[in-house]
Design a protein around this motif. Structure first.
Motif, PDB file in Angstrom:
ATOM      1  N   VAL A  32     -33.844 -16.161 -67.077  1.00  0.00           N
ATOM      2  CA  VAL A  32     -33.340 -15.147 -66.148  1.00  0.00           C
ATOM      3  C   VAL A  32     -31.881 -14.816 -66.452  1.00  0.00           C
ATOM      4  CG1 VAL A  32     -32.863 -14.623 -63.718  1.00  0.00           C
ATOM      5  CG2 VAL A  32     -34.988 -15.788 -64.348  1.00  0.00           C
ATOM      6  N   ALA A  33     -31.117 -15.816 -66.870  1.00  0.00           N
ATOM      7  CA  ALA A  33     -29.702 -15.596 -67.185  1.00  0.00           C
ATOM      8  C   ALA A  33     -29.497 -14.894 -68.521  1.00  0.00           C
ATOM      9  CB  ALA A  33     -28.964 -16.937 -67.203  1.00  0.00           C
ATOM     10  N   GLY A  34     -30.563 -14.826 -69.334  1.00  0.00           N
ATOM     11  CA  GLY A  34     -30.431 -14.211 -70.652  1.00  0.00           C
ATOM     12  C   GLY A  34     -29.704 -15.081 -71.651  1.00  0.00           C
ATOM     13  N   LEU A  35     -29.812 -16.402 -71.462  1.00  0.00           N
ATOM     14  CA  LEU A  35     -29.154 -17.350 -72.358  1.00  0.00           C
ATOM     15  C   LEU A  35     -30.189 -18.320 -72.917  1.00  0.00           C
ATOM     16  CD1 LEU A  35     -26.119 -18.280 -70.072  1.00  0.00           C
ATOM     17  CD2 LEU A  35     -26.055 -16.744 -72.041  1.00  0.00           C
ATOM     18  N   SER A  36     -29.844 -18.967 -74.024  1.00  0.00           N
ATOM     19  CA  SER A  36     -30.702 -20.032 -74.524  1.00  0.00           C
ATOM     20  C   SER A  36     -30.498 -21.273 -73.666  1.00  0.00           C
ATOM     21  CB  SER A  36     -30.373 -20.360 -75.979  1.00  0.00           C
ATOM     22  OG  SER A  36     -29.082 -20.946 -76.068  1.00  0.00           O
ATOM     23  N   LYS A  37     -31.473 -22.156 -73.655  1.00  0.00           N
ATOM     24  CA  LYS A  37     -31.322 -23.398 -72.896  1.00  0.00           C
ATOM     25  C   LYS A  37     -30.152 -24.237 -73.407  1.00  0.00           C
ATOM     26  CE  LYS A  37     -33.948 -27.419 -71.297  1.00  0.00           C
ATOM     27  NZ  LYS A  37     -35.281 -28.077 -71.298  1.00  0.00           N
ATOM     28  N   PRO A  38     -29.961 -24.396 -74.731  1.00  0.00           N
ATOM     29  CA  PRO A  38     -28.779 -25.134 -75.191  1.00  0.00           C
ATOM     30  C   PRO A  38     -27.466 -24.505 -74.738  1.00  0.00           C
ATOM     31  CG  PRO A  38     -30.390 -24.972 -76.951  1.00  0.00           C
ATOM     32  CD  PRO A  38     -30.886 -24.098 -75.850  1.00  0.00           C
ATOM     33  N   ASN A  39     -27.424 -23.177 -74.696  1.00  0.00           N
ATOM     34  CA  ASN A  39     -26.215 -22.502 -74.227  1.00  0.00           C
ATOM     35  C   ASN A  39     -25.983 -22.799 -72.753  1.00  0.00           C
ATOM     36  OD1 ASN A  39     -23.957 -20.919 -74.229  1.00  0.00           O
ATOM     37  ND2 ASN A  39     -25.005 -18.996 -74.621  1.00  0.00           N
ATOM     38  N   LEU A  40     -27.052 -22.766 -71.963  1.00  0.00           N
ATOM     39  CA  LEU A  40     -26.930 -23.095 -70.542  1.00  0.00           C
ATOM     40  C   LEU A  40     -26.393 -24.517 -70.360  1.00  0.00           C
ATOM     41  CD1 LEU A  40     -29.454 -22.400 -67.710  1.00  0.00           C
ATOM     42  CD2 LEU A  40     -28.641 -24.712 -68.087  1.00  0.00           C
ATOM     43  N   LEU A  41     -26.910 -25.443 -71.153  1.00  0.00           N
ATOM     44  CA  LEU A  41     -26.504 -26.848 -71.024  1.00  0.00           C
ATOM     45  C   LEU A  41     -25.053 -27.075 -71.446  1.00  0.00           C
ATOM     46  CD1 LEU A  41     -29.777 -28.563 -72.259  1.00  0.00           C
ATOM     47  CD2 LEU A  41     -28.842 -28.618 -69.938  1.00  0.00           C
ATOM     48  N   TYR A  42     -24.470 -26.139 -72.155  1.00  0.00           N
ATOM     49  CA  TYR A  42     -23.036 -26.211 -72.472  1.00  0.00           C
ATOM     50  C   TYR A  42     -22.210 -26.081 -71.190  1.00  0.00           C
ATOM     51  CZ  TYR A  42     -18.439 -24.612 -74.083  1.00  0.00           C
ATOM     52  OH  TYR A  42     -17.085 -24.464 -74.277  1.00  0.00           O
ATOM     53  N   TYR A  43     -22.727 -25.292 -70.227  1.00  0.00           N
ATOM     54  CA  TYR A  43     -21.990 -25.034 -68.995  1.00  0.00           C
ATOM     55  C   TYR A  43     -22.358 -26.003 -67.874  1.00  0.00           C
ATOM     56  CZ  TYR A  43     -20.644 -20.666 -71.224  1.00  0.00           C
ATOM     57  OH  TYR A  43     -20.117 -19.736 -72.086  1.00  0.00           O
ATOM     58  N   PHE A  44     -23.621 -26.396 -67.820  1.00  0.00           N
ATOM     59  CA  PHE A  44     -24.092 -27.298 -66.776  1.00  0.00           C
ATOM     60  C   PHE A  44     -24.999 -28.347 -67.418  1.00  0.00           C
ATOM     61  CE2 PHE A  44     -23.195 -23.362 -64.469  1.00  0.00           C
ATOM     62  CZ  PHE A  44     -22.461 -23.836 -63.381  1.00  0.00           C
ATOM     63  N   PRO A  45     -24.743 -29.624 -67.178  1.00  0.00           N
ATOM     64  CA  PRO A  45     -25.502 -30.660 -67.878  1.00  0.00           C
ATOM     65  C   PRO A  45     -26.918 -30.868 -67.364  1.00  0.00           C
ATOM     66  CG  PRO A  45     -23.951 -31.655 -66.351  1.00  0.00           C
ATOM     67  CD  PRO A  45     -23.656 -30.183 -66.366  1.00  0.00           C
ATOM     68  N   HIS A  53     -27.645 -26.800 -59.092  1.00  0.00           N
ATOM     69  CA  HIS A  53     -28.041 -26.750 -57.676  1.00  0.00           C
ATOM     70  C   HIS A  53     -26.895 -27.183 -56.771  1.00  0.00           C
ATOM     71  CE1 HIS A  53     -30.880 -27.760 -54.237  1.00  0.00           C
ATOM     72  NE2 HIS A  53     -31.277 -26.560 -54.605  1.00  0.00           N
ATOM     73  N   LEU A  54     -26.214 -28.251 -57.152  1.00  0.00           N
ATOM     74  CA  LEU A  54     -25.087 -28.734 -56.359  1.00  0.00           C
ATOM     75  C   LEU A  54     -23.945 -27.723 -56.315  1.00  0.00           C
ATOM     76  CD1 LEU A  54     -24.988 -32.495 -57.409  1.00  0.00           C
ATOM     77  CD2 LEU A  54     -25.474 -31.601 -55.119  1.00  0.00           C
ATOM     78  N   GLU A  55     -23.712 -27.050 -57.432  1.00  0.00           N
ATOM     79  CA  GLU A  55     -22.663 -26.016 -57.464  1.00  0.00           C
ATOM     80  C   GLU A  55     -22.977 -24.903 -56.476  1.00  0.00           C
ATOM     81  OE1 GLU A  55     -19.145 -24.126 -59.044  1.00  0.00           O
ATOM     82  OE2 GLU A  55     -19.923 -26.153 -59.319  1.00  0.00           O
ATOM     83  N   LEU A  56     -24.233 -24.477 -56.447  1.00  0.00           N
ATOM     84  CA  LEU A  56     -24.639 -23.423 -55.521  1.00  0.00           C
ATOM     85  C   LEU A  56     -24.531 -23.895 -54.073  1.00  0.00           C
ATOM     86  CD1 LEU A  56     -27.794 -22.013 -57.341  1.00  0.00           C
ATOM     87  CD2 LEU A  56     -25.639 -20.798 -56.970  1.00  0.00           C
ATOM     88  N   LEU A  57     -25.027 -25.080 -53.796  1.00  0.00           N
ATOM     89  CA  LEU A  57     -25.012 -25.580 -52.421  1.00  0.00           C
ATOM     90  C   LEU A  57     -23.590 -25.818 -51.922  1.00  0.00           C
ATOM     91  CD1 LEU A  57     -27.971 -28.135 -52.491  1.00  0.00           C
ATOM     92  CD2 LEU A  57     -27.950 -25.883 -51.410  1.00  0.00           C
ATOM     93  N   LEU A  64     -25.347 -19.024 -62.512  1.00  0.00           N
ATOM     94  CA  LEU A  64     -25.434 -19.280 -61.073  1.00  0.00           C
ATOM     95  C   LEU A  64     -26.276 -18.228 -60.366  1.00  0.00           C
ATOM     96  CD1 LEU A  64     -21.775 -20.433 -60.349  1.00  0.00           C
ATOM     97  CD2 LEU A  64     -23.827 -21.862 -60.401  1.00  0.00           C
ATOM     98  N   GLN A  65     -26.136 -16.966 -60.763  1.00  0.00           N
ATOM     99  CA  GLN A  65     -26.949 -15.919 -60.148  1.00  0.00           C
ATOM    100  C   GLN A  65     -28.418 -16.088 -60.513  1.00  0.00           C
ATOM    101  OE1 GLN A  65     -26.087 -13.567 -57.848  1.00  0.00           O
ATOM    102  NE2 GLN A  65     -24.147 -14.690 -57.810  1.00  0.00           N
ATOM    103  N   ALA A  66     -28.686 -16.435 -61.766  1.00  0.00           N
ATOM    104  CA  ALA A  66     -30.067 -16.669 -62.189  1.00  0.00           C
ATOM    105  C   ALA A  66     -30.648 -17.866 -61.446  1.00  0.00           C
ATOM    106  CB  ALA A  66     -30.115 -16.912 -63.701  1.00  0.00           C
ATOM    107  N   ALA A  67     -29.865 -18.917 -61.306  1.00  0.00           N
ATOM    108  CA  ALA A  67     -30.337 -20.105 -60.601  1.00  0.00           C
ATOM    109  C   ALA A  67     -30.613 -19.803 -59.137  1.00  0.00           C
ATOM    110  CB  ALA A  67     -29.305 -21.222 -60.716  1.00  0.00           C
ATOM    111  N   GLY A 111     -39.690 -26.879 -58.035  1.00  0.00           N
ATOM    112  CA  GLY A 111     -40.443 -25.944 -58.865  1.00  0.00           C
ATOM    113  C   GLY A 111     -39.613 -25.252 -59.930  1.00  0.00           C
ATOM    114  N   ALA A 112     -38.298 -25.265 -59.778  1.00  0.00           N
ATOM    115  CA  ALA A 112     -37.412 -24.586 -60.727  1.00  0.00           C
ATOM    116  C   ALA A 112     -37.235 -25.423 -61.988  1.00  0.00           C
ATOM    117  CB  ALA A 112     -36.056 -24.329 -60.083  1.00  0.00           C
ATOM    118  N   THR A 113     -37.063 -24.756 -63.115  1.00  0.00           N
ATOM    119  CA  THR A 113     -36.793 -25.453 -64.377  1.00  0.00           C
ATOM    120  C   THR A 113     -35.586 -24.819 -65.053  1.00  0.00           C
ATOM    121  OG1 THR A 113     -38.163 -24.001 -65.762  1.00  0.00           O
ATOM    122  CG2 THR A 113     -39.280 -25.850 -64.667  1.00  0.00           C
TER     123      THR A 113
END
Length: 204
Positions: A43-56, A62-66, A20-23, A34-36
């Motif tokens: 920025v989070a220091g994680l792999s993309k598959p690891n990130l997708l474990y937490y957020f699909p 984006h919705l979580e942050l907003l 969330l902080q990286a996002a 523009g964000a991917t």
């Protein structure tokens, strides 16, 4: 029967917060379009598959942050006390909004980017909670003006002016600092200037 979700482990909580902080960094700088996910994962220091474990998806992050931002953004206006001294209440609201621009520039830019895109993910909140709260506080300000406790002002445009004059320092930080130069503190100067401006505007 639905099972109760298991609470996150310490590592899961840490990784969720890192994402969330990286996002917040990436969305506030690049905007939603523009964000991917690759940028956020890096920025989070994680792999993309690891990130997708937490957020699909990027949309889910984006919705979580907003969702969290709306509550934070409205809190200072909610705190305006109808029983308080009118000018003090309005000035306290203005000051808190300026402090938020200093303390939360990424959040301010995230909000601004969403609005500039037409608020596709926040419109329900804007037309719901935000509008309801602004209507309520506008009625309070109008009652203060009608009673002669502050100068006659349009309460909606007063609130819009507070938003514009405080959030500018976060959303246009680079421009403000470039114009003022490195030896001046824009927030300290803005506080003094806005105090004078609104005191004069609101004096009955």
């Amino acid at each position: 029967m639905n099972e109760t979700p298991r609470p996150q482990t310490r590592i899961q909580r840490r990784n969720t917060e890192a994402i969330l902080q990286a996002a917040l960094d990436v969305f506030s700088a690049q905007g939603f379009r523009g964000a991917t996910l690759d940028q956020i994962a890096e920025v989070a220091g994680l792999s993309k598959p690891n990130l997708l474990y937490y957020f699909p998806s990027k949309e889910a992050i984006h919705l979580e942050l907003l969702g969290g931002l709306m509550d934070v953004w409205l809190a200072p206006l909610r705190a305006m006390d109808p029983a308080g001294e009118p000018r003090a209440e309005i000035m306290a609201y203005m000051r808190r909004k300026l402090e938020m621009s200093r303390e939360m520039p990424r959040e301010s830019r995230l909000f601004a980017n969403e609005i500039l895109q037409g608020a596709p993910r926040m419109m329900a909140g804007i037309e719901g909670d935000l509008k309801t709260l602004v209507d309520d506080k506008a009625a309070v300000i109008q009652a203060w003006a009608d009673a002669g406790r502050i100068a006659p002002v349009d309460p909606y445009h007063l609130i819009f002016s507070i938003w514009a004059l405080t959030q500018h320092y976060a959303d246009f930080d680079v421009q403000v600092r470039a114009v003022l130069g490195p030896d001046r503190d824009p927030f300290a100067e803005a506080g003094s200037f806005l105090d004078m401006l609104f005191e004069r505007l609101l004096a009955p």
